[in-house]
Design a protein around this motif. Structure first.
Motif, PDB file in Angstrom:
ATOM      1  N   ALA A  23      80.706  85.370  74.160  1.00  0.00           N
ATOM      2  CA  ALA A  23      81.272  84.234  73.429  1.00  0.00           C
ATOM      3  C   ALA A  23      80.429  82.978  73.634  1.00  0.00           C
ATOM      4  CB  ALA A  23      82.708  83.993  73.887  1.00  0.00           C
ATOM      5  N   SER A  24      79.963  82.777  74.849  1.00  0.00           N
ATOM      6  CA  SER A  24      79.129  81.612  75.130  1.00  0.00           C
ATOM      7  C   SER A  24      77.799  81.699  74.396  1.00  0.00           C
ATOM      8  CB  SER A  24      78.909  81.494  76.643  1.00  0.00           C
ATOM      9  OG  SER A  24      78.309  80.273  76.979  1.00  0.00           O
ATOM     10  N   LEU A  25      77.221  82.896  74.377  1.00  0.00           N
ATOM     11  CA  LEU A  25      75.974  83.124  73.635  1.00  0.00           C
ATOM     12  C   LEU A  25      76.161  82.809  72.152  1.00  0.00           C
ATOM     13  CD1 LEU A  25      73.052  84.323  73.513  1.00  0.00           C
ATOM     14  CD2 LEU A  25      74.129  86.563  73.228  1.00  0.00           C
ATOM     15  N   ALA A  26      77.275  83.255  71.584  1.00  0.00           N
ATOM     16  CA  ALA A  26      77.538  83.035  70.157  1.00  0.00           C
ATOM     17  C   ALA A  26      77.693  81.553  69.831  1.00  0.00           C
ATOM     18  CB  ALA A  26      78.785  83.809  69.736  1.00  0.00           C
ATOM     19  N   SER A  27      78.164  80.773  70.804  1.00  0.00           N
ATOM     20  CA  SER A  27      78.380  79.337  70.578  1.00  0.00           C
ATOM     21  C   SER A  27      77.155  78.496  70.915  1.00  0.00           C
ATOM     22  CB  SER A  27      79.558  78.846  71.422  1.00  0.00           C
ATOM     23  OG  SER A  27      79.197  78.781  72.801  1.00  0.00           O
ATOM     24  N   GLY A  28      76.046  79.161  71.258  1.00  0.00           N
ATOM     25  CA  GLY A  28      74.862  78.406  71.656  1.00  0.00           C
ATOM     26  C   GLY A  28      74.998  77.812  73.041  1.00  0.00           C
ATOM     27  N   PHE A  29      75.871  78.405  73.849  1.00  0.00           N
ATOM     28  CA  PHE A  29      76.114  77.986  75.241  1.00  0.00           C
ATOM     29  C   PHE A  29      76.672  76.566  75.334  1.00  0.00           C
ATOM     30  CE2 PHE A  29      72.776  81.255  75.494  1.00  0.00           C
ATOM     31  CZ  PHE A  29      73.442  82.180  76.286  1.00  0.00           C
ATOM     32  N   ALA A  30      77.461  76.202  74.330  1.00  0.00           N
ATOM     33  CA  ALA A  30      78.057  74.861  74.322  1.00  0.00           C
ATOM     34  C   ALA A  30      78.987  74.647  75.511  1.00  0.00           C
ATOM     35  CB  ALA A  30      78.811  74.652  73.015  1.00  0.00           C
ATOM     36  N   ASP A  31      79.571  75.747  76.044  1.00  0.00           N
ATOM     37  CA  ASP A  31      80.515  75.615  77.148  1.00  0.00           C
ATOM     38  C   ASP A  31      79.911  75.980  78.503  1.00  0.00           C
ATOM     39  OD1 ASP A  31      80.152  78.282  76.618  1.00  0.00           O
ATOM     40  OD2 ASP A  31      82.254  78.839  76.843  1.00  0.00           O
ATOM     41  N   TRP A  32      78.622  76.264  78.558  1.00  0.00           N
ATOM     42  CA  TRP A  32      77.998  76.711  79.810  1.00  0.00           C
ATOM     43  C   TRP A  32      77.901  75.549  80.794  1.00  0.00           C
ATOM     44  CZ3 TRP A  32      76.739  81.790  80.609  1.00  0.00           C
ATOM     45  CH2 TRP A  32      76.049  82.089  81.791  1.00  0.00           C
ATOM     46  N   ARG A  33      78.205  75.831  82.055  1.00  0.00           N
ATOM     47  CA  ARG A  33      78.098  74.812  83.094  1.00  0.00           C
ATOM     48  C   ARG A  33      77.228  75.324  84.232  1.00  0.00           C
ATOM     49  NH1 ARG A  33      80.175  70.355  80.642  1.00  0.00           N
ATOM     50  NH2 ARG A  33      80.135  69.343  82.704  1.00  0.00           N
ATOM     51  N   LEU A  34      76.408  74.448  84.764  1.00  0.00           N
ATOM     52  CA  LEU A  34      75.652  74.723  85.979  1.00  0.00           C
ATOM     53  C   LEU A  34      76.235  73.851  87.079  1.00  0.00           C
ATOM     54  CD1 LEU A  34      73.231  76.099  87.395  1.00  0.00           C
ATOM     55  CD2 LEU A  34      71.889  74.061  86.813  1.00  0.00           C
ATOM     56  N   ASN A  35      76.899  74.485  88.039  1.00  0.00           N
ATOM     57  CA  ASN A  35      77.539  73.750  89.129  1.00  0.00           C
ATOM     58  C   ASN A  35      76.579  73.613  90.308  1.00  0.00           C
ATOM     59  OD1 ASN A  35      80.194  73.440  87.909  1.00  0.00           O
ATOM     60  ND2 ASN A  35      80.355  75.658  88.129  1.00  0.00           N
ATOM     61  N   VAL A  36      76.547  72.422  90.876  1.00  0.00           N
ATOM     62  CA  VAL A  36      75.742  72.155  92.067  1.00  0.00           C
ATOM     63  C   VAL A  36      76.724  71.804  93.170  1.00  0.00           C
ATOM     64  CG1 VAL A  36      73.836  70.824  93.039  1.00  0.00           C
ATOM     65  CG2 VAL A  36      73.920  71.262  90.566  1.00  0.00           C
ATOM     66  N   ARG A  37      76.719  72.604  94.234  1.00  0.00           N
ATOM     67  CA  ARG A  37      77.801  72.498  95.221  1.00  0.00           C
ATOM     68  C   ARG A  37      77.273  72.851  96.616  1.00  0.00           C
ATOM     69  NH1 ARG A  37      80.208  77.844  92.337  1.00  0.00           N
ATOM     70  NH2 ARG A  37      79.282  79.433  93.698  1.00  0.00           N
ATOM     71  N   GLY A  38      78.204  72.983  97.545  1.00  0.00           N
ATOM     72  CA  GLY A  38      77.824  73.305  98.915  1.00  0.00           C
ATOM     73  C   GLY A  38      77.598  72.047  99.720  1.00  0.00           C
TER      74      GLY A  38
END
Length: 245
Positions: free
Chosen positions: A79-94
Motif C-alpha cells: 500500500a505504501s509503495l502504491a502511494s509513492g511512500f507518502a506515509d513512510w516514516r524514518l524514525n531516529v531513536r535510542g
C-alpha cells in the motif's frame, strides 16, 4: 589486483566456508581476530575521512541488480509503495536527545549528497551506481546523540528467511561523508528491488552492510541483545561485522 577487488574476491571465497570454520572454537576465534585486524588496518592506512573511489556518470552500470530481499512481502508495504511512500516514516531513536520521525518529504528537503560509487557484493559481483540522499551524520546531528552512543543500528521492513533484517555500524562510519540515506538511484526514485524508499549507503563496506527498506535508525551503547548479538542479520550467521573494502 587492486585492494578493493582483492578483498571482494577473498570475501566471496571465505563465505563459502565460513560456516564450517565458525562452528569450531578455534575457527571462531581466528575469524574474530582477522576482523579486528582488518578494521584496524583499514583505519591505520586510510584516514577516517578517506573517500571510497567516485566515478563519472559515464561509468554507471547498465543495470543495478537487486540482492537479498527484492521486496517487502506485506500488505502495508504494498500500500505504501502504491502511494509513492507518502506515509513512510524514518524514525531516529535510542540514545538521542531529540527523537525524530522523518517523512519522505522531510528526507528530500534536507541537504543532499550525490555520489557515483561501486557496490561490491560479498558474492563476487560489482556494479556502479549514482546514489542521492542526505548524509547520515546530518540526521544524527539533528537528533543529538547522547555520550553513551557507540553504534548505529538500522531497522528494516523486510524479513529474510523468516528473520527481520538489520545492520549496524560504528560512529566513525556513521559520520563518514559518503555514508548517506539514499532515496534515489541513477537520478530516479530508488527502485523496489534496491530497497525503496530508503537504504543505507556506507561506501567503504561490502554490500550486505547497505541495509534496505529502512524504517528506523537507533543509537545504542552496545550490540548485545540486538538480534543474535553480532551486529547484523548476516553477521549473526557467521559474516564479519566489519566488512571494509
Amino acid at each position: 589486483m587492486k585492494r578493493r577487488s582483492l578483498l571482494v574476491g577473498l570475501g566471496a571465497a571465505a563465505v563459502a566456508g565460513c560456516s564450517r570454520i565458525a562452528d569450531s572454537g578455534p575457527g571462531a576465534r581466528a575469524l574474530a581476530a582477522a576482523e579486528d585486524w582488518h578494521r584496524k588496518a583499514q583505519r591505520l592506512f586510510a584516514a577516517r575521512t578517506a573517500l571510497a573511489p567516485e566515478y563519472d556518470r559515464a561509468a554507471i552500470s547498465p543495470s543495478f541488480r537487486g540482492n537479498g530481499s527484492l521486496t517487502v512481502d506485506t500488505d502495508a508495504y504494498r500500500a505504501s509503495l502504491a502511494s509513492g511512500f507518502a506515509d513512510w516514516r524514518l524514525n531516529v531513536r535510542g540514545l538521542v536527545r531529540h527523537p525524530l520521525s522523518l517523512s519522505m518529504d522531510n528526507i528530500r528537503r534536507l541537504p543532499q549528497r550525490t555520489q557515483v560509487t561501486r557496490h561490491d557484493c560479498v558474492e563476487g559481483w560489482s556494479a556502479i551506481g549514482e546514489w542521492t540522499g542526505p548524509q547520515l551524520g546530518l540526521i544524527l546531528s539533528a537528533a543529538q546523540l547522547l555520550p553513551q552512543a557507540k553504534y548505529v543500528v538500522f531497522r528494516c521492513a523486510d524479513r529474510l528467511r523468516g528473520a527481520s533484517y538489520y545492520e549496524s555500524i560504528d560512529l566513525i562510519d556513521a559520520f563518514h561523508p559518503q555514508t548517506i540515506v539514499a532515496h534515489r538511484l541513477n537520478g530516479a526514485p530508488l527502485p523496489e528491488r534496491n530497497g525503496a524508499p530508503l537504504r543505507l549507503r556506507v561506501e567503504r563496506q561490502l554490500g550486505y552492510k547497505h541495509a534496505k527498506y529502512l524504517t528506523a535508525i537507533e543509537a545504542v551503547a552496545s550490540l548485545d541483545g540486538i538480534g543474535g548479538g553480532a551486529g547484523g542479520y548476516w553477521e549473526d550467521r557467521g559474516y564479519q561485522w566489519y566488512a571494509g573494502v
